[in-house]
Motif scaffolding. Structure first.
Motif, short mmCIF file in Angstrom:
data_model
loop_
_atom_site.label_atom_id
_atom_site.label_comp_id
_atom_site.label_asym_id
_atom_site.label_seq_id
_atom_site.Cartn_x
_atom_site.Cartn_y
_atom_site.Cartn_z
N TYR A 3 -75.28 -11.51 -3.27
CA TYR A 3 -74.07 -10.75 -3.59
C TYR A 3 -74.39 -9.26 -3.59
CZ TYR A 3 -69.90 -9.06 -5.93
OH TYR A 3 -68.73 -8.38 -6.22
N GLN B 192 -74.02 -11.46 0.99
CA GLN B 192 -73.61 -12.73 0.39
C GLN B 192 -74.17 -13.92 1.18
OE1 GLN B 192 -70.73 -10.44 1.34
NE2 GLN B 192 -71.68 -9.32 -0.34
N GLU B 193 -75.46 -13.77 1.55
CA GLU B 193 -76.08 -14.75 2.44
C GLU B 193 -76.21 -16.14 1.83
OE1 GLU B 193 -79.37 -11.91 0.89
OE2 GLU B 193 -77.30 -11.77 1.59
N GLY B 194 -76.17 -16.23 0.51
CA GLY B 194 -76.27 -17.54 -0.12
C GLY B 194 -74.92 -18.15 -0.48
N TRP B 195 -73.83 -17.51 -0.07
CA TRP B 195 -72.49 -17.97 -0.40
C TRP B 195 -71.84 -18.62 0.83
CZ3 TRP B 195 -70.15 -17.33 -5.24
CH2 TRP B 195 -70.89 -16.57 -6.15
N PRO B 196 -70.83 -19.44 0.61
CA PRO B 196 -70.09 -19.99 1.76
C PRO B 196 -69.48 -18.88 2.61
CG PRO B 196 -69.52 -21.15 -0.27
CD PRO B 196 -70.33 -19.96 -0.67
N GLY C 72 -77.99 -12.62 -7.08
CA GLY C 72 -76.73 -13.34 -7.00
C GLY C 72 -76.51 -13.98 -5.65
N ARG C 73 -77.61 -14.60 -5.09
CA ARG C 73 -77.53 -15.25 -3.77
C ARG C 73 -77.02 -14.29 -2.70
NH1 ARG C 73 -74.14 -20.57 -4.28
NH2 ARG C 73 -72.93 -19.30 -5.71
N TYR D 285 -67.50 -6.68 -10.82
CA TYR D 285 -68.06 -7.03 -9.51
C TYR D 285 -69.12 -6.07 -8.97
CZ TYR D 285 -64.57 -3.76 -7.54
OH TYR D 285 -63.81 -2.66 -7.25
N LEU E 230 -64.27 -11.60 0.53
CA LEU E 230 -64.76 -10.45 -0.23
C LEU E 230 -64.76 -9.19 0.63
CD1 LEU E 230 -66.10 -9.15 -2.70
CD2 LEU E 230 -68.32 -9.85 -1.77
N PHE F 117 -66.22 -17.22 1.49
CA PHE F 117 -66.28 -16.26 0.39
C PHE F 117 -66.62 -14.88 0.93
CE2 PHE F 117 -68.88 -13.83 -2.58
CZ PHE F 117 -68.04 -13.76 -3.68
N ARG F 118 -67.61 -14.82 1.83
CA ARG F 118 -68.02 -13.54 2.41
C ARG F 118 -66.86 -12.87 3.13
NH1 ARG F 118 -70.16 -11.65 7.33
NH2 ARG F 118 -71.70 -9.98 7.09
#
Length: 225
Positions: A210, A160-164, A207-208, A33, A171, A167-168
């Motif tokens: 990440y 993690q701006e491109g993740w749901p 990573g969108r 990760y 994490l 998820f943020r």
């Protein structure tokens, strides 16, 4: 003892307690990760004989890779955890880099002079800012320790701006258990520091979102030369 010294020693004890046993499995677990570290290292491109410092060098994993890719580089590392540095020293000796200079030091107030150097050609901070209480001070210390024409390379958790959103939240809650806090204003802070010093700045999100990567390049000639 000042309040600052007390806080630094408290943080050092916390890191030693956390890594006393984790250091033996740290590299194996983190590879799943801590994305972007290898990209950062491949982009260093240090000139022959360059001095390369890693701030928060941990187990020495990154320094060992830097040594493999750039055999003529002179390696330096600092970490607030003596436990981690014991592992780093052993790793680098096995690699044949026993000449690497490692110091127990606080990322927020180190100097190049403490390593016997006027400055460093490359400085790496990989997934450490999110664990340093006053992380902006660590960036300032690193910038001050650069040689003219040198560069600071940072990799850390993004937002993690491109993740749901779920998820943020999951994490960051999980990271919080390990005293890790992704720095939401990292890119904004780097822009301000680069603008104020006339430095070039490269920012990337991978990573969108990440992970975030930043490269700060000190001018070859500036008012601090």
């Amino acid at each position: 003892m000042s309040a600052v010294q007390t806080a630094q020693e408290s943080h050092a004890r916390l890191m030693d307690r956390m890594y006393r046993y984790q250091r033996y499995i740290y590299d194996f677990t983190r590879k799943y990760y801590l994305f972007g570290r290898d990209t950062l290292i491949r982009d260093l491109s240090p000139p022959p004989g360059a001095s390369v410092l890693e701030v928060g060098c941990g187990t020495g994993r990154n320094l060992a890779m830097i040594g493999d890719l750039y055999p003529s580089a002179r390696l330096f590392g600092l970490d607030i955890s003596a436990e981690m540095l014991a592992t780093a020293s052993a790793k680098l000796r096995r690699q044949g880099r026993s000449n690497a200079v490692l110091r127990v030091a606080d990322a927020m107030n180190f100097t190049a002079a403490s390593f016997g150097e006027k400055g460093f050609d490359r400085i790496v901070i990989s997934y450490a800012l999110s664990m340093i209480p006053e992380w902006e001070k660590a960036i300032d210390a690193a910038i001050d320790a650069l040689n003219p024409g040198g560069s600071l390379h940072i990799a850390d958790f993004g937002q993690q701006e491109g993740w749901p959103g779920g998820f943020r939240r999951i994490l960051q809650a999980w990271l919080g258990r390990f005293h890790v806090t992704p720095r939401e204003t990292l890119f904004d802070v780097m822009r301000v520091k680069a603008d104020s010093r006339g430095a070039a700045l490269e920012l990337r999100s991978i990573g969108r979102g990440y992970a975030w990567l930043a490269v700060y390049r000190r001018p070859k000639e500036d008012g601090n030369s």
